[in-house]
Design a protein around this motif. Structure first.
Motif, PDB file in Angstrom:
ATOM      1  N   PRO A 127      33.286  16.468 -30.564  1.00 48.53           N
ATOM      2  CA  PRO A 127      34.263  16.255 -29.361  1.00 48.53           C
ATOM      3  C   PRO A 127      35.900  15.353 -30.114  1.00 48.53           C
ATOM      4  N   THR A 144      34.718  12.043 -24.464  1.00 47.88           N
ATOM      5  CA  THR A 144      33.189  13.572 -23.921  1.00 47.88           C
ATOM      6  C   THR A 144      33.765  14.628 -24.001  1.00 47.88           C
ATOM      7  N   LEU A 145      32.337  15.291 -25.143  1.00 50.08           N
ATOM      8  CA  LEU A 145      32.525  16.463 -25.445  1.00 50.08           C
ATOM      9  C   LEU A 145      33.330  17.781 -24.330  1.00 50.08           C
ATOM     10  N   GLY A 199      35.516  17.174 -22.354  1.00 46.81           N
ATOM     11  CA  GLY A 199      37.363  16.459 -21.888  1.00 46.81           C
ATOM     12  C   GLY A 199      37.109  15.747 -21.261  1.00 46.81           C
ATOM     13  N   LYS A 239      40.801  10.822 -22.941  1.00 49.97           N
ATOM     14  CA  LYS A 239      39.942  12.543 -23.624  1.00 49.97           C
ATOM     15  C   LYS A 239      39.449  11.886 -24.235  1.00 49.97           C
ATOM     16  N   ASP A 240      39.387  10.820 -24.668  1.00 52.61           N
ATOM     17  CA  ASP A 240      38.109  10.222 -26.030  1.00 52.61           C
ATOM     18  C   ASP A 240      36.701  10.508 -25.467  1.00 52.61           C
ATOM     19  N   GLN A 249      48.050  20.376 -24.417  1.00 52.61           N
ATOM     20  CA  GLN A 249      48.484  19.794 -23.121  1.00 52.61           C
ATOM     21  C   GLN A 249      50.044  19.093 -23.683  1.00 52.61           C
ATOM     22  N   ARG A 254      38.086  18.931 -30.790  1.00 50.37           N
ATOM     23  CA  ARG A 254      37.865  18.952 -29.462  1.00 50.37           C
ATOM     24  C   ARG A 254      39.555  18.664 -28.339  1.00 50.37           C
ATOM     25  N   ASN A 255      38.683  17.367 -28.998  1.00 50.80           N
ATOM     26  CA  ASN A 255      39.935  16.440 -27.684  1.00 50.80           C
ATOM     27  C   ASN A 255      41.882  16.563 -28.588  1.00 50.80           C
TER      28      ASN A 255
END
Lengths: 379, 167
Positions: free
Chosen positions: A363, B65-66, B68, B62-63, A374, A366-367
């Protein structure tokens, strides 16, 4: 797929000792905690709580009573069925009661329900390759321990959107492919989920956790023993799943209209009926009123979890896996102390630790990537 | 109590539950502490992290969940208006009270009486159905309950504390 995998599964299962099963359990739980809706921290904490609830009763090694607060009933441990019914059925009943809807579908008459049975029936044939691809996605996702239906449907839906070409804008507005792909994946993942369940005794999701529970109630232990000494039973389970898919499809088609009308029954009639049936079922499973009390306590607890954004699936799966986790941890420690194994030199153990860490980092990676993308777009 | 306060309160409650497990674990034999402590310590750490996040008003989305930012929009959409919050909390409490009242009735009056009485009371007062309809449905549920009790209990259903006090 399962039938084809069976000969390999036997060999594969023999590679897994207590240390590997222990790490696989932890990887499975990590995966569940990460993929469930909500925060990763909440998922992991819920899994920890599930383990703690599974420890209620007697210590298996010393026989010392723990967390029973002096109750004789709790000495046997928490009844899994009571906890599951509480967390899902009873919590769901409260949710229905406070939800503000008059019926489950939101429609008051059967005629107001839209859709065509025939359209649904021919959809897998008109989109045959999407159906096959989504089923394969479901099977593969199902095999990965701990990854359940929500991920299978999510991946299949994304795949259906990506392959829809110029029709992408129809998704979310009644496009049949948006229903077909996730449903095919969700159905297929049950077969895949049987792989870790039968081979290692590790349930991939809540339904296989219940299957594991049902098997253990009958004195059967899935894992190496079942695949080697009771292979016929494993095949019976696989064929039962295959036949049940056909049977439920045929019954579902026959009953689709009357069943869809059930969703128009006012919720005020549904709630007392469900409560009465659930309460009776709980009591008569073991004939103990304490099971009913436990279920209601967990019903309120499950509802509060739901309202406050805490996932319940990691808790239930950890509750099911708890005794195995404890047994394998003790065995691993004993084998390590006796010098029979070297925990850190076992390739599968190391691989599973890496998988667990990678799953935990996923996670955040990904973020970070999303943030970078962005940032680039903003520039 | 706002939605945020409710979330924080629940996280603190879970922290207390784990702290209770910890206190009980420390009273166990040294060998029996090993496995529970290996679970309690990380769980406690996660819960302390969650409580501190809740006190600070939650993580940036943004922190979370998997998947997004999907939940950010969902949570915003589901976020109740301030005047709706009080109504929702009352409704939540009422839902829990109705559920627990079924348990109370079963415990005191046994399955058969509790099933009929609960269905009647629920339909009449929660569902605001008329007396006659409530009575008819409650009777139907009573028949179903009687069938279940007779078939499943082999003639020894739980009859409730009140009956036992009289006998």
């Amino acid at each position: 797929v399962l039938v084809l995998l069976m000969p390999f599964l036997r060999e594969w299962a023999l590679l897994f000792g207590p240390a590997e099963v222990l790490m696989l359990t932890l990887w499975g739980l990590t995966t569940i905690a990460v993929v469930v809706r909500g925060s990763v921290i909440k998922g992991l904490a819920a899994a920890g709580l599930g383990f703690l609830f599974s420890f209620v009763g007697f210590d298996p090694r010393l026989g010392q009573s723990r967390y029973t607060v002096g109750s004789l009933y709790l000495s046997d441990g928490l009844d899994l069925l009571a906890v599951s019914v509480g967390l899902f059925a009873l919590a769901g009943t409260i949710e229905l009661a406070v939800g503000g809807r008059t019926t489950i579908s939101g429609r008051s008459r059967g005629e107001q329900l839209s859709g065509s049975t025939w359209e649904g029936l021919i959809a897998p044939w008109t989109h045959f390759w999407l159906f096959i691809r989504s089923s394969l996605i479901g099977t593969i996702v199902g095999i990965i321990p701990g990854v359940g239906g929500s991920v299978a449907s999510f991946v299949a839906y994304s795949h259906a959107v990506q392959t829809a070409g110029s029709h992408r804008d129809r998704f979310g507005k009644g496009e049949i492919r948006g229903v077909l792909a996730p449903e095919a994946a969700v159905d297929a993942k049950d077969g895949g989920a049987l792989v870790p369940t039968l081979a290692l005794g590790i349930p991939g999701n809540s339904s296989t956790a219940l299957l594991l529970l049902a098997l253990s109630l009958h004195g059967l232990t899935p894992g190496r023993e079942m695949l080697t000494n009771q292979a016929n039973l494993a095949f019976v389970l696989i064929w039962s799943l295959f036949l049940s898919n056909w049977l439920t499809s045929i019954l579902g088609l026959a009953a689709v209209n009357p069943l869809s009308r059930l969703t128009t029954v006012p919720i005020t009639f549904v709630i007392p009926t469900v409560l009465v049936l659930a309460t009776h079922g709980l009591y008569f499973s073991r004939g103990r009123i304490e099971d009913v009390i436990v279920a209601y306590v967990f019903g309120v607890f499950g509802y509060l979890m739901k309202v406050n954004g805490w996932p319940r699936i990691p808790l239930v799966i950890a509750l099911v896996l708890g005794p195995g986790f404890e047994r394998n941890l003790y065995l691993t420690l004993q084998l390590q102390q006796l010098g029979r194994i070297s925990f850190w030199s076992r390739p599968l153990v190391i691989s599973l630790i890496v998988f667990s860490l990678a799953t935990l980092c996923l996670p955040f990676l990904r973020n970070r990537n999303t943030g970078k993308i962005q940032g680039t777009q903003e520039q | 109590m706002t939605r945020r306060t409710s979330k924080t309160a629940f996280s603190v409650f879970l922290l207390c539950v784990v702290a209770f497990f910890l206190s009980q674990t420390l009273a166990l034999h040294a060998l029996a502490r090993l496995v529970p402590l290996s679970v309690i310590i990380p769980t406690l750490a996660f819960l302390i992290a969650q409580v501190s996040i809740d006190f600070r008003g939650g993580l940036p989305s943004k922190d979370k969940t998997l998947f997004g930012n999907a939940d950010q929009y969902r949570e915003k959409a589901l976020l109740p208006k301030p005047d709706e919050t009080a109504r929702r909390q009352t409704s939540n409490l009422a839902g829990i009270v109705w559920l627990v009242s079924m348990l109370g009735l079963v415990y005191l009056l046994g399955f058969l009486v509790a099933s009929v009485l609960y269905t009647f009371l629920y339909l009449r007062f929660r569902g605001r159905k008329n007396w006659r309809l409530s009575a008819v449905v409650a009777s139907g549920v009573g028949v179903l309950s009687y069938a279940l009790v007779t078939i499943l209990s082999n003639g020894s259903p739980y009859v409730g504390k009140v009956w036992l006090w009289f006998v």
